[in-house]
Write a protein that holds these residues in place. Structure first.
Motif, PDB file in Angstrom:
ATOM      1  N   PHE A 149      63.053 -42.660  62.137  1.00  0.00           N
ATOM      2  CA  PHE A 149      63.259 -42.231  60.758  1.00  0.00           C
ATOM      3  C   PHE A 149      63.714 -43.388  59.872  1.00  0.00           C
ATOM      4  CE2 PHE A 149      63.349 -38.297  63.057  1.00  0.00           C
ATOM      5  CZ  PHE A 149      62.816 -37.362  62.179  1.00  0.00           C
ATOM      6  N   LEU A 150      64.469 -44.300  60.445  1.00  0.00           N
ATOM      7  CA  LEU A 150      65.050 -45.377  59.649  1.00  0.00           C
ATOM      8  C   LEU A 150      63.991 -46.353  59.136  1.00  0.00           C
ATOM      9  CD1 LEU A 150      67.755 -46.424  58.612  1.00  0.00           C
ATOM     10  CD2 LEU A 150      67.898 -47.854  60.659  1.00  0.00           C
ATOM     11  N   SER A 151      63.000 -46.693  59.947  1.00  0.00           N
ATOM     12  CA  SER A 151      62.008 -47.692  59.537  1.00  0.00           C
ATOM     13  C   SER A 151      61.129 -47.200  58.378  1.00  0.00           C
ATOM     14  CB  SER A 151      61.155 -48.132  60.733  1.00  0.00           C
ATOM     15  OG  SER A 151      60.657 -47.024  61.454  1.00  0.00           O
ATOM     16  N   PRO A 152      60.578 -45.965  58.405  1.00  0.00           N
ATOM     17  CA  PRO A 152      59.834 -45.497  57.231  1.00  0.00           C
ATOM     18  C   PRO A 152      60.730 -45.320  56.005  1.00  0.00           C
ATOM     19  CG  PRO A 152      59.261 -44.209  59.174  1.00  0.00           C
ATOM     20  CD  PRO A 152      60.467 -45.006  59.526  1.00  0.00           C
ATOM     21  N   ALA A 153      62.013 -44.977  56.223  1.00  0.00           N
ATOM     22  CA  ALA A 153      62.939 -44.839  55.100  1.00  0.00           C
ATOM     23  C   ALA A 153      63.118 -46.168  54.381  1.00  0.00           C
ATOM     24  CB  ALA A 153      64.295 -44.326  55.597  1.00  0.00           C
ATOM     25  N   LEU A 154      63.199 -47.245  55.143  1.00  0.00           N
ATOM     26  CA  LEU A 154      63.334 -48.566  54.553  1.00  0.00           C
ATOM     27  C   LEU A 154      62.082 -48.947  53.771  1.00  0.00           C
ATOM     28  CD1 LEU A 154      65.060 -51.135  54.336  1.00  0.00           C
ATOM     29  CD2 LEU A 154      63.982 -51.944  56.446  1.00  0.00           C
ATOM     30  N   LEU A 155      60.920 -48.580  54.293  1.00  0.00           N
ATOM     31  CA  LEU A 155      59.648 -48.890  53.629  1.00  0.00           C
ATOM     32  C   LEU A 155      59.559 -48.244  52.258  1.00  0.00           C
ATOM     33  CD1 LEU A 155      56.712 -49.992  53.643  1.00  0.00           C
ATOM     34  CD2 LEU A 155      56.047 -47.846  54.766  1.00  0.00           C
ATOM     35  N   ILE A 156      59.828 -46.934  52.171  1.00  0.00           N
ATOM     36  CA  ILE A 156      59.684 -46.244  50.891  1.00  0.00           C
ATOM     37  C   ILE A 156      60.758 -46.682  49.901  1.00  0.00           C
ATOM     38  CG2 ILE A 156      61.074 -44.202  51.518  1.00  0.00           C
ATOM     39  CD1 ILE A 156      59.025 -42.526  49.948  1.00  0.00           C
ATOM     40  N   THR A 157      61.924 -47.073  50.391  1.00  0.00           N
ATOM     41  CA  THR A 157      62.972 -47.570  49.504  1.00  0.00           C
ATOM     42  C   THR A 157      62.555 -48.886  48.851  1.00  0.00           C
ATOM     43  OG1 THR A 157      64.700 -46.511  50.835  1.00  0.00           O
ATOM     44  CG2 THR A 157      65.379 -48.285  49.360  1.00  0.00           C
ATOM     45  N   ILE A 158      62.018 -49.792  49.650  1.00  0.00           N
ATOM     46  CA  ILE A 158      61.553 -51.080  49.117  1.00  0.00           C
ATOM     47  C   ILE A 158      60.435 -50.860  48.100  1.00  0.00           C
ATOM     48  CG2 ILE A 158      60.381 -53.231  49.705  1.00  0.00           C
ATOM     49  CD1 ILE A 158      61.867 -53.154  52.399  1.00  0.00           C
ATOM     50  N   MET A 159      59.497 -49.970  48.421  1.00  0.00           N
ATOM     51  CA  MET A 159      58.398 -49.692  47.502  1.00  0.00           C
ATOM     52  C   MET A 159      58.903 -49.070  46.208  1.00  0.00           C
ATOM     53  SD  MET A 159      55.471 -50.800  48.113  1.00  0.00           S
ATOM     54  CE  MET A 159      54.903 -49.931  46.652  1.00  0.00           C
ATOM     55  N   GLY A 160      59.959 -48.268  46.293  1.00  0.00           N
ATOM     56  CA  GLY A 160      60.535 -47.669  45.089  1.00  0.00           C
ATOM     57  C   GLY A 160      61.014 -48.718  44.102  1.00  0.00           C
ATOM     58  N   PHE A 161      61.613 -49.789  44.605  1.00  0.00           N
ATOM     59  CA  PHE A 161      62.066 -50.870  43.732  1.00  0.00           C
ATOM     60  C   PHE A 161      60.881 -51.619  43.120  1.00  0.00           C
ATOM     61  CE2 PHE A 161      66.065 -50.483  46.246  1.00  0.00           C
ATOM     62  CZ  PHE A 161      66.932 -50.308  45.170  1.00  0.00           C
ATOM     63  N   PHE A 162      59.813 -51.821  43.904  1.00  0.00           N
ATOM     64  CA  PHE A 162      58.628 -52.480  43.365  1.00  0.00           C
ATOM     65  C   PHE A 162      58.009 -51.658  42.232  1.00  0.00           C
ATOM     66  CE2 PHE A 162      58.528 -55.109  47.248  1.00  0.00           C
ATOM     67  CZ  PHE A 162      58.188 -56.330  46.691  1.00  0.00           C
ATOM     68  N   VAL A 163      57.941 -50.351  42.415  1.00  0.00           N
ATOM     69  CA  VAL A 163      57.387 -49.474  41.379  1.00  0.00           C
ATOM     70  C   VAL A 163      58.234 -49.552  40.114  1.00  0.00           C
ATOM     71  CG1 VAL A 163      57.022 -47.054  40.743  1.00  0.00           C
ATOM     72  CG2 VAL A 163      56.222 -47.903  42.955  1.00  0.00           C
ATOM     73  N   TRP A 164      59.533 -49.534  40.265  1.00  0.00           N
ATOM     74  CA  TRP A 164      60.440 -49.592  39.121  1.00  0.00           C
ATOM     75  C   TRP A 164      60.215 -50.876  38.308  1.00  0.00           C
ATOM     76  CZ3 TRP A 164      64.326 -46.230  37.426  1.00  0.00           C
ATOM     77  CH2 TRP A 164      65.174 -46.732  36.427  1.00  0.00           C
ATOM     78  N   ILE A 165      59.948 -51.972  38.997  1.00  0.00           N
ATOM     79  CA  ILE A 165      59.830 -53.270  38.330  1.00  0.00           C
ATOM     80  C   ILE A 165      58.420 -53.523  37.788  1.00  0.00           C
ATOM     81  CG2 ILE A 165      59.968 -55.769  38.682  1.00  0.00           C
ATOM     82  CD1 ILE A 165      62.077 -55.190  40.870  1.00  0.00           C
ATOM     83  N   LEU A 166      57.380 -53.130  38.525  1.00  0.00           N
ATOM     84  CA  LEU A 166      56.027 -53.597  38.240  1.00  0.00           C
ATOM     85  C   LEU A 166      55.083 -52.568  37.636  1.00  0.00           C
ATOM     86  CD1 LEU A 166      55.436 -55.643  41.525  1.00  0.00           C
ATOM     87  CD2 LEU A 166      56.143 -56.524  39.297  1.00  0.00           C
ATOM     88  N   LEU A 167      55.313 -51.283  37.820  1.00  0.00           N
ATOM     89  CA  LEU A 167      54.317 -50.279  37.441  1.00  0.00           C
ATOM     90  C   LEU A 167      54.183 -50.127  35.927  1.00  0.00           C
ATOM     91  CD1 LEU A 167      52.315 -48.100  38.399  1.00  0.00           C
ATOM     92  CD2 LEU A 167      54.211 -46.464  38.324  1.00  0.00           C
ATOM     93  N   VAL A 168      52.943 -50.135  35.443  1.00  0.00           N
ATOM     94  CA  VAL A 168      52.631 -49.830  34.046  1.00  0.00           C
ATOM     95  C   VAL A 168      51.945 -48.472  34.031  1.00  0.00           C
ATOM     96  CG1 VAL A 168      51.377 -50.537  31.981  1.00  0.00           C
ATOM     97  CG2 VAL A 168      52.392 -52.270  33.482  1.00  0.00           C
ATOM     98  N   VAL A 169      52.529 -47.520  33.332  1.00  0.00           N
ATOM     99  CA  VAL A 169      52.081 -46.130  33.399  1.00  0.00           C
ATOM    100  C   VAL A 169      50.837 -45.871  32.574  1.00  0.00           C
ATOM    101  CG1 VAL A 169      52.734 -43.765  32.758  1.00  0.00           C
ATOM    102  CG2 VAL A 169      54.368 -45.237  33.954  1.00  0.00           C
ATOM    103  N   HIS A 170      50.731 -46.481  31.401  1.00  0.00           N
ATOM    104  CA  HIS A 170      49.656 -46.142  30.459  1.00  0.00           C
ATOM    105  C   HIS A 170      49.120 -47.412  29.813  1.00  0.00           C
ATOM    106  CE1 HIS A 170      47.530 -44.189  27.123  1.00  0.00           C
ATOM    107  NE2 HIS A 170      47.602 -43.081  27.825  1.00  0.00           N
ATOM    108  N   PRO A 171      47.814 -47.469  29.519  1.00  0.00           N
ATOM    109  CA  PRO A 171      47.258 -48.668  28.868  1.00  0.00           C
ATOM    110  C   PRO A 171      47.973 -49.050  27.577  1.00  0.00           C
ATOM    111  CG  PRO A 171      45.484 -47.261  29.642  1.00  0.00           C
ATOM    112  CD  PRO A 171      46.755 -46.498  29.865  1.00  0.00           C
ATOM    113  N   SER A 172      48.420 -48.056  26.815  1.00  0.00           N
ATOM    114  CA  SER A 172      49.082 -48.353  25.550  1.00  0.00           C
ATOM    115  C   SER A 172      50.416 -49.067  25.745  1.00  0.00           C
ATOM    116  CB  SER A 172      49.312 -47.057  24.760  1.00  0.00           C
ATOM    117  OG  SER A 172      50.182 -46.184  25.461  1.00  0.00           O
ATOM    118  N   ASP A 173      50.998 -48.967  26.955  1.00  0.00           N
ATOM    119  CA  ASP A 173      52.281 -49.623  27.217  1.00  0.00           C
ATOM    120  C   ASP A 173      52.169 -51.143  27.213  1.00  0.00           C
ATOM    121  OD1 ASP A 173      53.400 -47.127  27.478  1.00  0.00           O
ATOM    122  OD2 ASP A 173      53.348 -47.121  29.667  1.00  0.00           O
ATOM    123  N   VAL A 174      50.948 -51.658  27.423  1.00  0.00           N
ATOM    124  CA  VAL A 174      50.754 -53.114  27.430  1.00  0.00           C
ATOM    125  C   VAL A 174      49.805 -53.552  26.322  1.00  0.00           C
ATOM    126  CG1 VAL A 174      51.319 -53.570  29.842  1.00  0.00           C
ATOM    127  CG2 VAL A 174      49.036 -52.761  29.254  1.00  0.00           C
TER     128      VAL A 174
END
Length: 494
Positions: A195-220
């Protein structure tokens, strides 16, 4: 006096800056981040199925009632997940998708890790695991409405949507494969590590999404192609019939798309303006249910997802207890071997998307795959344990046909229905429609593993009979839509 919105002019001084990179770059980034995000969600759901055989010897899941309790544990997660999906879709249409998705991923990581604490603290109370699964169901429901809405924002009504969504939706199978490998590879050190290894994976990805994701074309700073929409003096859209493509107007009044937040023009690739509507008003739950095609596809997904999730949660257990070539496999080997089903699902989802684009028939394609999945399950049950080659080949085939329609309905079909003409292409309805379809499917997903836990006392033949009956019901719900698609194709041929 009507005034015209010039959607091709430069953004206002206080609006978003012009895009620094190409549209293709941002589309690819959005696809990649949402793909990895939902793969991480599925990877974090996989450990319960991988450790099921180990848990069956661990209190409170040991003894004759062990399979029932394991089934109830799946029910706790999936039932809450399916109910929460409806609310998550409504919230996703009304909140910042990037923050909402990131929060769901971080909390999912926390809940997955919390389940593993039962190993280190030797927790033997069923209520602890049920409560963890309930919380997981709530936070995991955030993922799907968000990622589909984001992809819909970037790709709109592309004529290649089925192919794009088919490839993109392989994140489900990819996540299952990653989760299976991660959980199986550390199982020998104790089931808590699974359980711990997949938990670490999704946590790391959550931070990447917070920093890098652009939701809509108008946002850029991307604008809709050169088009104008006439509005009356109260800033209301007059209607599609009043749309013109001239860039000049008698009043000399112009406004940009990015300068007006409540206007959206959605385009079909290469075909010009498709619709224009207020952007701020999301569709309500009951109104979304009444949209053409939503209820039949949702009910079809109920039974299709019942079958897919039964394999998701019970296939490693099935392989472990039935063996291959007369030999019982280890927990690790059974878990890794089960990924063949998901590999077949990757190819099935892509194939379903490509075929549905070519046929212009989502229901026809879904029925074709559902129908062929029946003999594939029968053959797998009858001959899958003869040899490793038989097991791998037949499991791949079963995953191909079972996951094909499941993938198609949850992506391309949901996106089609969420941007159909009856709601004038309102993209803010997309998350709600997606949540309804996948939420209804998740009710079936909750029921399948639970029923398996109880039916299993009668033997695996009874379980496979339940799966075949479920597929048959899924076909029935799409017959009317498939008939309409056939009639439409015949009309076009004339």
């Amino acid at each position: 006096m009507a005034k015209t919105l010039n959607l091709n002019s430069a953004p206002p001084p206080d609006g978003p800056a012009p895009p620094r990179r190409s549209l293709v770059h941002y589309q690819f980034t959005a696809l990649l981040l949402t793909f990895l995000s939902y793969a991480a969600f599925h990877a974090s759901r996989k450990p319960p199925s991988i450790v099921k055989s180990v848990l069956s010897a661990h209190p409170p899941f040991d003894g004759p009632s062990g399979p029932h309790r394991l089934g109830e544990l799946d029910l706790a997660f999936l039932s809450v997940y399916s109910i929460s999906m409806f609310f998550s879709g409504q919230m996703a249409d009304r909140t910042d998708l990037r923050k909402f998705l990131s929060l769901g991923m971080l909390l999912s990581g926390a809940s997955t890790a919390a389940f593993g604490l039962g190993y280190w603290f030797d927790i033997r109370h069923l209520s602890f695991y049920v409560l963890i699964q309930v919380f997981s169901g709530v936070v995991q429901s955030v993922g799907w409405p968000c990622v589909v809405a984001i992809v819909g924002n970037w790709f709109g009504k592309s004529p290649r949507k089925g192919a794009i969504m088919g490839i993109w939706n392989s994140h489900t199978s990819a996540g299952n494969i990653i989760g299976s490998v991660l959980a199986s590879s550390v199982l020998e050190f104790g089931w808590g590590w699974s359980f711990l290894s997949p938990a670490l994976l999704i946590t790391i990805m959550g931070f990447f999404v917070w920093i890098l994701l652009v939701v809509h074309p108008s946002d850029v700073g991307f604008q809709t192609p050169a088009t104008e929409i006439e509005m009356d003096d109260e800033e209301n859209i007059v209607g599609p019939e009043n749309i013109n493509t001239n860039t000049a107007n008698g009043d000399g009044e112009e406004a940009t798309l990015l300068g007006i937040e409540d206007v959206k023009a959605e385009f079909d690739s290469g075909s010009g303006l498709d619709s224009a509507l207020p952007q701020t008003q999301a569709i309500w739950f009951l109104d979304a249910w009444r949209l053409p095609g939503v209820a039949p596809f949702a009910c079809c997904l109920f039974f299709s997802k019942l079958v897919a999730y039964t394999f998701l949660y019970w296939l490693p257990f099935y392989i472990r207890h039935n063996g291959v070539s007369g030999q019982q496999l280890s927990h690790k080997a059974a878990g890794i071997l089960s990924t063949i089903f998901d590999i077949g699902g990757v190819f099935g989802g892509i194939s379903a998307g490509l075929i549905s684009d070519r046929l212009s028939g989502r229901a026809i394609t879904s029925i074709l795959f559902l129908f062929l999945s029946i003999p594939s399950l029968i053959i797998y049950r009858a001959y899958g344990d003869i040899s490793m080659k038989h097991n791998i080949g037949l499991m791949f085939l079963s995953g191909y046909f079972v996951n094909g329609p499941y993938s198609l309905i949850t992506t391309a079909v949901a996106a089609d229905l969420g941007t159909q003409e009856s709601i004038k292409g309102n993209s803010r309805a997309l998350a709600t429609v997606t949540a309804i379809i996948d939420g209804t499917g998740s009710v079936g997903a909750a029921l399948g593993p639970l029923l398996t836990g109880y039916i299993l006392i009668r033997g695996w033949n009874s379980v496979f009979l339940m799966l075949i009956l479920s597929i048959s019901f899924a076909i029935l719900f799409l017959i009317k839509i498939a008939k309409a698609e056939v009639i439409s194709k015949m009309g076009e041929a004339r």
